[in-house]
Enzyme design. Structure first.
Site, PDB file in Angstrom:
ATOM      1  N   PRO A 144     -11.794  -3.911  -4.847  1.00 32.71           N
ATOM      2  CA  PRO A 144     -10.790  -4.384  -5.801  1.00 32.71           C
ATOM      3  C   PRO A 144     -10.043  -5.611  -5.296  1.00 32.71           C
ATOM      4  CG  PRO A 144     -10.716  -2.002  -5.641  1.00 32.71           C
ATOM      5  CD  PRO A 144     -11.680  -2.469  -4.588  1.00 32.71           C
ATOM      6  N   CYS A 145      -9.792  -6.553  -6.211  1.00 27.93           N
ATOM      7  CA  CYS A 145      -9.236  -7.844  -5.812  1.00 27.93           C
ATOM      8  C   CYS A 145      -7.758  -7.967  -6.130  1.00 27.93           C
ATOM      9  CB  CYS A 145      -9.998  -8.982  -6.497  1.00 27.93           C
ATOM     10  SG  CYS A 145      -9.985  -8.866  -8.301  1.00 27.93           S
ATOM     11  N   GLN A 146      -7.066  -6.861  -6.419  1.00 27.55           N
ATOM     12  CA  GLN A 146      -5.642  -6.936  -6.714  1.00 27.55           C
ATOM     13  C   GLN A 146      -4.826  -7.615  -5.627  1.00 27.55           C
ATOM     14  OE1 GLN A 146      -7.516  -4.435  -7.540  1.00 27.55           O
ATOM     15  NE2 GLN A 146      -6.914  -3.576  -9.494  1.00 27.55           N
ATOM     16  N   PRO A 147      -5.207  -7.498  -4.336  1.00 28.41           N
ATOM     17  CA  PRO A 147      -4.414  -8.182  -3.311  1.00 28.41           C
ATOM     18  C   PRO A 147      -4.270  -9.668  -3.586  1.00 28.41           C
ATOM     19  CG  PRO A 147      -6.059  -6.778  -2.283  1.00 28.41           C
ATOM     20  CD  PRO A 147      -6.297  -6.735  -3.771  1.00 28.41           C
ATOM     21  N   PHE A 148      -5.355 -10.285  -4.018  1.00 28.44           N
ATOM     22  CA  PHE A 148      -5.329 -11.715  -4.285  1.00 28.44           C
ATOM     23  C   PHE A 148      -4.484 -12.000  -5.518  1.00 28.44           C
ATOM     24  CE2 PHE A 148      -9.356 -10.442  -2.435  1.00 28.44           C
ATOM     25  CZ  PHE A 148      -9.318 -11.143  -1.260  1.00 28.44           C
TER      26      PHE A 148
END
Length: 360
Positions: A81-85
């Site tokens: 999952p790319c939520q950090p970015f």
């Protein structure tokens, strides 16, 4: 050596966009693993593969190996999952504490992915993510991931691709990485030329019209969010491909009256029939969350339309008829998914690699 010699496991599988791409290319996907248990029905119903509700950060190598067919060669794929970015990009890391939290906590999934590769050493791997991974924190997280692969003697290749170049009716740039013990995996050539993109009309133009808030009687997810009277007026005043600046000022939001709000032109916008759609997000059925207005009908797009724009087949099943699931959950599942068309790109690239190995 051919695809039948391999067993595939999909980490962070969600509702199966990446897995479905592999199945279309005749791979055997033995398992999908995800922390979001709401994805189980759609993943298993459409892919004839087993869903495991597991936390990747605590999954052991022995547990992962047990998901593969014994005696088969191993392929491991996944989209951490790319939520950090997204969080960092949108909020800017308000202070040092926020930034440290992002760096030390949010990267766990990608590092856990690397740990499992270290311990299991599948012959071929693929990782899909957002392009910002290449530059975030000077590329440290990405460089760490690649180094871990190279230390285990993987040949690593990676590319930034735009889904519209492969028949997905959507502008969606993604990072696709491959690793193989046998040599470099080559990304397949673009399948669509610029003047021949699959458009919004190609993708959803065949669907019957619906009113906002009312599901089509033959398809429960062909339903758009109910609009407030004010938002109904706003979409009625919106042109195809237009912005809120097309409206009478009486319809403007307070933020539109400020200089800082004048750059946000895509919110409340309509899509265009003869263009690809914008990137689908977890808020893709919200009129105020992007250019998610239907090109003609006075509403935001439906869940089914969002799924088609994500290149899921018309007959993909998302809802267990025995359970009640909120539309927001389904929107999150669809928005988070790897478009099936990109899943096919990954699978075809690996299939071609296997064919090359077979001929050498």
């Amino acid at each position: 050596m051919n695809v039948n010699d391999f067993s595939v496991v999909d980490l962070f599988c969600g509702i199966g966009g990446l897995t479905h791409g592999f199945i279309k290319e005749k791979f055997k996907v033995d398992a999908g693993i995800d922390f979001d248990e709401t994805c189980k029905y759609a993943f298993e119903k459409n892919n004839k593969s087993k869903f495991f509700h597991e936390d990747i950060t605590t999954l052991t190598s022995e547990e992962l190996v047990s998901k593969y067919t014994e005696g088969k060669r191993k392929i491991l794929v996944g989209c951490a999952p790319c939520q950090p970015f997204s969080i960092y990009n949108q909020k800017g890391g308000k202070n040092t504490k926020d930034k440290l939290k992002l760096k030390n906590e949010k990267w766990k999934l990608l590092y856990s992915f690397a740990n499992l590769i270290d311990e299991v050493e599948p012959e071929i791997i693929s990782m899909e993510n957002v392009p910002l991974l290449l530059t975030f924190d000077k590329g440290k997280v990405f460089k760490d991931f690649v180094k871990r692969l190279k230390d285990k003697n993987y040949f690593v290749t990676y590319h930034i691709v735009n889904a519209q170049d492969y028949g997905v009716p959507q502008r969606r740039k993604r990072l696709i990485l491959f690793g193989s013990k046998h040599g470099e995996v080559k990304l397949i050539e673009k399948t669509i030329k610029k003047d021949n993109y699959v458009t919004v009309k190609d993708a959803i133009g065949h669907l019957p019209p619906v009113e906002d808030g009312i599901a089509h009687p033959k398809d429960s997810i062909h339903v758009a969010r109910k609009l407030t009277p004010l938002n109904k007026k706003r979409i009625q005043a919106s042109k195809q491909g237009g912005t809120w600046q097309d409206w009478d000022e009486s319809l403007w939001l307070e933020c539109h009256k400020k200089d800082s709000g004048k750059n946000f032109k895509s919110v409340y916008g309509r899509m265009k029939w003869d263009d690809v759609a914008p990137t689908m997000t977890t808020y893709c059925i919200g009129l105020s969350n992007g250019r998610f207005g239907h090109p003609e009908q006075d509403r935001a797009i439906t869940l089914r339309e969002a799924a088609l724009i994500q290149s899921f087949p018309n007959n993909y099943k998302f809802v267990d008829p025995k359970k009640e699931v909120s539309n927001n959950v389904i929107a999150r599942q669809i928005g988070n998914a790897v478009p099936v068309g990109l899943g096919v790109v990954v699978a075809k690239s690996i299939k071609n690699h296997i064919k090359e190995l077979e001929s050498n």
